[in-house]
Design an enzyme around this catalytic site. Sequence first.
Site, PDB file in Angstrom:
ATOM      1  N   SER A  14       0.736  -0.967  -0.174  1.00  0.00           N
ATOM      2  CA  SER A  14       0.259  -0.086   0.096  1.00  0.00           C
ATOM      3  C   SER A  14       0.724   0.741   0.888  1.00  0.00           C
ATOM      4  CB  SER A  14      -1.021   0.316   1.224  1.00  0.00           C
ATOM      5  OG  SER A  14      -1.484  -0.979   1.390  1.00  0.00           O
ATOM      6  N   GLY A  15       2.182   1.529   0.524  1.00  0.00           N
ATOM      7  CA  GLY A  15       2.386   2.162   0.852  1.00  0.00           C
ATOM      8  C   GLY A  15       3.379   2.564   0.004  1.00  0.00           C
ATOM      9  N   THR A  42      -0.009  -7.023   1.293  1.00  0.00           N
ATOM     10  CA  THR A  42      -0.829  -7.364   2.704  1.00  0.00           C
ATOM     11  C   THR A  42      -1.835  -6.945   2.739  1.00  0.00           C
ATOM     12  OG1 THR A  42       0.960  -7.278   3.950  1.00  0.00           O
ATOM     13  CG2 THR A  42      -0.811  -7.555   4.728  1.00  0.00           C
ATOM     14  N   CYS A  43      -2.320  -5.747   2.310  1.00  0.00           N
ATOM     15  CA  CYS A  43      -4.174  -5.290   1.770  1.00  0.00           C
ATOM     16  C   CYS A  43      -4.495  -6.090   0.937  1.00  0.00           C
ATOM     17  CB  CYS A  43      -3.885  -3.904   2.095  1.00  0.00           C
ATOM     18  SG  CYS A  43      -5.493  -2.868   1.575  1.00  0.00           S
ATOM     19  N   CYS A  48      -6.423  -6.659   4.116  1.00  0.00           N
ATOM     20  CA  CYS A  48      -8.222  -5.972   3.784  1.00  0.00           C
ATOM     21  C   CYS A  48      -9.141  -7.175   2.501  1.00  0.00           C
ATOM     22  CB  CYS A  48      -8.260  -4.833   3.450  1.00  0.00           C
ATOM     23  SG  CYS A  48      -6.258  -3.640   4.198  1.00  0.00           S
ATOM     24  N   LYS A  51     -10.361 -10.387   3.198  1.00  0.00           N
ATOM     25  CA  LYS A  51     -10.668 -10.780   3.903  1.00  0.00           C
ATOM     26  C   LYS A  51     -12.465  -9.800   4.581  1.00  0.00           C
ATOM     27  CE  LYS A  51     -11.027  -7.425   6.942  1.00  0.00           C
ATOM     28  NZ  LYS A  51     -10.416  -6.421   7.925  1.00  0.00           N
ATOM     29  N   ALA A 115      14.920  -7.667  -2.068  1.00  0.00           N
ATOM     30  CA  ALA A 115      16.265  -6.233  -2.410  1.00  0.00           C
ATOM     31  C   ALA A 115      16.534  -6.024  -0.807  1.00  0.00           C
ATOM     32  CB  ALA A 115      15.314  -4.988  -3.147  1.00  0.00           C
ATOM     33  N   GLY A 176      -6.920 -12.244  20.227  1.00  0.00           N
ATOM     34  CA  GLY A 176      -8.056 -11.766  20.533  1.00  0.00           C
ATOM     35  C   GLY A 176      -7.959 -10.312  19.961  1.00  0.00           C
ATOM     36  N   TYR A 178      -7.497  -8.047  16.009  1.00  0.00           N
ATOM     37  CA  TYR A 178      -8.936  -7.585  14.954  1.00  0.00           C
ATOM     38  C   TYR A 178      -8.584  -8.675  14.439  1.00  0.00           C
ATOM     39  CZ  TYR A 178      -6.147  -5.061  11.237  1.00  0.00           C
ATOM     40  OH  TYR A 178      -4.943  -5.096  10.716  1.00  0.00           O
ATOM     41  N   GLU A 182     -12.158 -10.935  13.817  1.00  0.00           N
ATOM     42  CA  GLU A 182     -12.197 -10.470  12.301  1.00  0.00           C
ATOM     43  C   GLU A 182     -12.762 -12.388  11.336  1.00  0.00           C
ATOM     44  OE1 GLU A 182     -11.238  -6.241  10.599  1.00  0.00           O
ATOM     45  OE2 GLU A 182     -10.162  -8.093  10.457  1.00  0.00           O
ATOM     46  N   HIS A 435     -34.117  10.243   9.482  1.00  0.00           N
ATOM     47  CA  HIS A 435     -34.573   8.645  10.551  1.00  0.00           C
ATOM     48  C   HIS A 435     -35.677   8.104   9.491  1.00  0.00           C
ATOM     49  CE1 HIS A 435     -37.618   7.158  13.857  1.00  0.00           C
ATOM     50  NE2 HIS A 435     -38.543   7.976  13.139  1.00  0.00           N
ATOM     51  N   GLU A 440     -29.116   8.025  14.157  1.00  0.00           N
ATOM     52  CA  GLU A 440     -30.237   8.811  14.807  1.00  0.00           C
ATOM     53  C   GLU A 440     -29.415   9.042  16.154  1.00  0.00           C
ATOM     54  OE1 GLU A 440     -34.113   9.278  14.959  1.00  0.00           O
ATOM     55  OE2 GLU A 440     -34.096   7.394  13.740  1.00  0.00           O
TER      56      GLU A 440
HETATM   57  C1  LIG Z   1      -5.498 -10.376   8.014  1.00  0.00           C
HETATM   58  C2  LIG Z   1      -4.902  -8.548   8.428  1.00  0.00           C
HETATM   59  C3  LIG Z   1      -6.237  -7.527   7.487  1.00  0.00           C
HETATM   60  C4  LIG Z   1      -6.015  -6.067   7.297  1.00  0.00           C
HETATM   61  N1  LIG Z   1      -7.335  -5.432   7.115  1.00  0.00           N
HETATM   62  C5  LIG Z   1      -6.994  -4.295   7.337  1.00  0.00           C
HETATM   63  C6  LIG Z   1      -8.159  -3.492   7.151  1.00  0.00           C
HETATM   64  O1  LIG Z   1      -9.484  -4.049   6.706  1.00  0.00           O
HETATM   65  N2  LIG Z   1      -8.428  -2.489   7.469  1.00  0.00           N
HETATM   66  C7  LIG Z   1      -6.533  -1.426   7.187  1.00  0.00           C
HETATM   67  O2  LIG Z   1      -6.393  -0.028   7.278  1.00  0.00           O
HETATM   68  N3  LIG Z   1      -5.454  -2.197   7.476  1.00  0.00           N
HETATM   69  C8  LIG Z   1      -5.214  -3.896   7.229  1.00  0.00           C
HETATM   70  N4  LIG Z   1      -4.696  -4.511   7.480  1.00  0.00           N
HETATM   71  C9  LIG Z   1      -3.491  -4.233   7.269  1.00  0.00           C
HETATM   72  C10 LIG Z   1      -3.300  -3.902   5.882  1.00  0.00           C
HETATM   73  O3  LIG Z   1      -2.702  -4.568   5.614  1.00  0.00           O
HETATM   74  C11 LIG Z   1      -1.758  -2.794   6.789  1.00  0.00           C
HETATM   75  O4  LIG Z   1      -1.349  -1.768   7.231  1.00  0.00           O
HETATM   76  C12 LIG Z   1      -0.902  -1.995   4.972  1.00  0.00           C
HETATM   77  O5  LIG Z   1      -0.701  -2.995   4.143  1.00  0.00           O
HETATM   78  C13 LIG Z   1       0.521  -2.134   5.476  1.00  0.00           C
HETATM   79  O6  LIG Z   1       1.479  -1.406   3.901  1.00  0.00           O
HETATM   80  P1  LIG Z   1       2.359  -1.155   4.015  1.00  0.00           P
HETATM   81  O7  LIG Z   1       2.813  -0.708   2.487  1.00  0.00           O
HETATM   82  O8  LIG Z   1       3.134  -1.214   5.612  1.00  0.00           O
HETATM   83  O9  LIG Z   1       3.141  -3.134   3.507  1.00  0.00           O
HETATM   84  P2  LIG Z   1       2.842  -4.465   2.919  1.00  0.00           P
HETATM   85  O10 LIG Z   1       1.059  -4.123   2.349  1.00  0.00           O
HETATM   86  O11 LIG Z   1       2.310  -5.153   3.393  1.00  0.00           O
HETATM   87  O12 LIG Z   1       3.333  -4.406   1.707  1.00  0.00           O
HETATM   88  C14 LIG Z   1       4.798  -4.636   1.646  1.00  0.00           C
HETATM   89  C15 LIG Z   1       5.352  -5.391   0.900  1.00  0.00           C
HETATM   90  O13 LIG Z   1       6.886  -5.826   0.868  1.00  0.00           O
HETATM   91  C16 LIG Z   1       7.125  -6.663  -0.088  1.00  0.00           C
HETATM   92  N5  LIG Z   1       8.657  -6.553   0.161  1.00  0.00           N
HETATM   93  C17 LIG Z   1       8.751  -7.421   2.288  1.00  0.00           C
HETATM   94  N6  LIG Z   1      10.581  -7.415   2.094  1.00  0.00           N
HETATM   95  C18 LIG Z   1      10.662  -7.072   0.834  1.00  0.00           C
HETATM   96  C19 LIG Z   1      12.063  -7.165   0.588  1.00  0.00           C
HETATM   97  N7  LIG Z   1      12.781  -7.218   1.510  1.00  0.00           N
HETATM   98  N8  LIG Z   1      12.193  -6.406  -0.582  1.00  0.00           N
HETATM   99  C20 LIG Z   1      11.544  -6.461  -1.719  1.00  0.00           C
HETATM  100  N9  LIG Z   1       9.927  -6.566  -1.090  1.00  0.00           N
HETATM  101  C21 LIG Z   1       9.642  -6.952  -0.038  1.00  0.00           C
HETATM  102  C22 LIG Z   1       6.355  -7.673   0.867  1.00  0.00           C
HETATM  103  O14 LIG Z   1       6.384  -8.913  -0.814  1.00  0.00           O
HETATM  104  C23 LIG Z   1       4.608  -6.621   0.924  1.00  0.00           C
HETATM  105  O15 LIG Z   1       4.091  -6.720  -0.537  1.00  0.00           O
HETATM  106  C24 LIG Z   1      -4.964  -5.622   7.314  1.00  0.00           C
HETATM  107  C25 LIG Z   1      -3.513  -6.809   7.453  1.00  0.00           C
HETATM  108  C26 LIG Z   1      -3.742  -7.997   7.372  1.00  0.00           C
HETATM  109  C27 LIG Z   1      -2.895  -9.150   7.874  1.00  0.00           C
END
Ligand SMILES: Cc1cc2nc3c(=O)[nH]c(=O)nc-3n(C[C@H](O)[C@H](O)[C@H](O)COP(=O)(O)OP(=O)(O)OC[C@H]3O[C@@H](n4cnc5c(N)ncnc54)[C@H](O)[C@@H]3O)c2cc1C
Length: 452
Positions: A14-15, A42-43, A48, A51, A115, A176, A178, A182, A435, A440
């Site tokens: 995501s980031g 992850t998302c 997210c 899920k 990397a 326990g 979220y 979920e 309403h 409300e």
């Molecule tokens: C089951 C679950 C449900 C969730 N539900 C929600 C929700 O409902 N709402 C919400 O806001 N957030 C939710 N989250 C949290 C959300 O997914 C994370 O906060 C978000 O994805 C973080 O983004 P990020 O960019 O930091 O990391 P990530 O999305 O984890 O991305 C990191 C990426 O880096 C890659 N990577 C790692 N190491 C290396 C490396 N050395 N070289 C190259 N690539 C690498 C990984 O493969 C991955 O693709 C959930 C998380 C989980 C596990």
Amino acid sequence: MAFDYDLFVIGGGSGGVRAARVAASDAGARVGLAEASRYGGTCVIRGCVPKKLMVFASEYAPALADAQAFGWQIEATGFDWPAFRGKLEAELDRLEGIYRKMLAGSGVETFDQRARLADPHTVELADGTRKTARHILIATGGWPVKPEMENADLALTSNEVFHLDALPKSLLIVGGGYIACEFAGIFNGLGTQVTQYYRGAQILRGFDDEARGLVAEEMQQAGVDLHLGTNILGMERDGSGLRVKATNGTERTFDQVLFATGRAPNTAGMGLEEAGVNLGRRGEVMVDEYSQTSVPSVYAIGDVTDRLNLTPVAIREGMAFVETVFRGNPTPVDHASVPTAIFTQPEMGTVGLSEEAAREHGPIEVYCTSFKPMHKGFAGRTDRVLMKLVVCAETRRVLGCHIVAPGAGEMIQLAGIAVKMGATKEDFDRTVAVHPTMSEEIVTMRAPVRTG
Ligand SMILES: Cc1cc2nc3c(=O)[nH]c(=O)nc-3n(C[C@H](O)[C@H](O)[C@H](O)COP(=O)(O)OP(=O)(O)OC[C@H]3O[C@@H](n4cnc5c(N)ncnc54)[C@H](O)[C@@H]3O)c2cc1C
């Protein structure tokens, strides 16, 4: 010195994807990005998105029963897990494709490999090639951790749970937080017998006590066999299942065990400390308010920094990083009053301070109501919802809003605007009710239930 890139991003979640895209397309930077697994992170791939799709799938069971109570003549003959899983996997492929396309369309050069940081301006890819960059952004996210115990490898984590061959008949969820709660709701809704062990006194630690208490109660009413103050002691294979010994003295066999016992930042073996990047106790990258690490050319955003581990926060941090570094406009990320939802059944939406946290800052008034909503009452259900405002007694500002109800995630996004703007209780009161709705009540609570 001439660098290969203005920015090299490690991690295409995501980031990382957002920062790379905006730096390339809006700020004209030359950007490279390495992703070790699948784009979207992850998302999109294991968080997210899959899920929430499973939450939707699981909510049809009670919805079908409600429909019957409303006069519909229908009969559900069961849930087809392989059919759902196939569609889910296709959807994730589609979304990953979109992420790849967006990166390519923005001019980001991508490398499908792991990397690591070789030095403050150099990234080393898994194939041994090295790329230099003026700035390096660590956006590698987090990973589920299992408790250290024998046979822990027999259990699932949230990574594998979306790809099961078959829906388990019985499932033990350990944890326990979220994510644990979920999945308890999801599998319970899909027809699995769900048992949940949590070692603490109440699930959803850190959230408002009254709100999490109601979620726990409703989860139990819905059929989740929740055991508080209980942990797993040991686990071994038992035929096709797993025999689990617990601290409550029981030994039971479950088809599957899911550990939802926490996540750790992805920093191991990345050369960070060797390059001078300070890590915290849990392995998280330590950053300042601009996401800059102890090495000036290296920044970090998202879950790897373990600040507020949510997708929209990782995206915000990525945008603020680009604004700071590539637009010369230093922009800290505001982590206060972030609205968020827990997709339990019922859902919880929350923004700002819990009653317990607010009380530590000074005198407060608490407005709270819990009731059986119209559609549930009509369907003969006992489900209750909760609407709660925590108000500063001096400034009258609403410090926290907590909602437990179907659709609470949607509601809290909007209530979050008011709370973020600093709305007072009187601003809420001045707003005319919609309403008949559940929400409300949020503008019609007249007398505090507690003060002090
Ligand atoms: C089951 C679950 C449900 C969730 N539900 C929600 C929700 O409902 N709402 C919400 O806001 N957030 C939710 N989250 C949290 C959300 O997914 C994370 O906060 C978000 O994805 C973080 O983004 P990020 O960019 O930091 O990391 P990530 O999305 O984890 O991305 C990191 C990426 O880096 C890659 N990577 C790692 N190491 C290396 C490396 N050395 N070289 C190259 N690539 C690498 C990984 O493969 C991955 O693709 C959930 C998380 C989980 C596990």
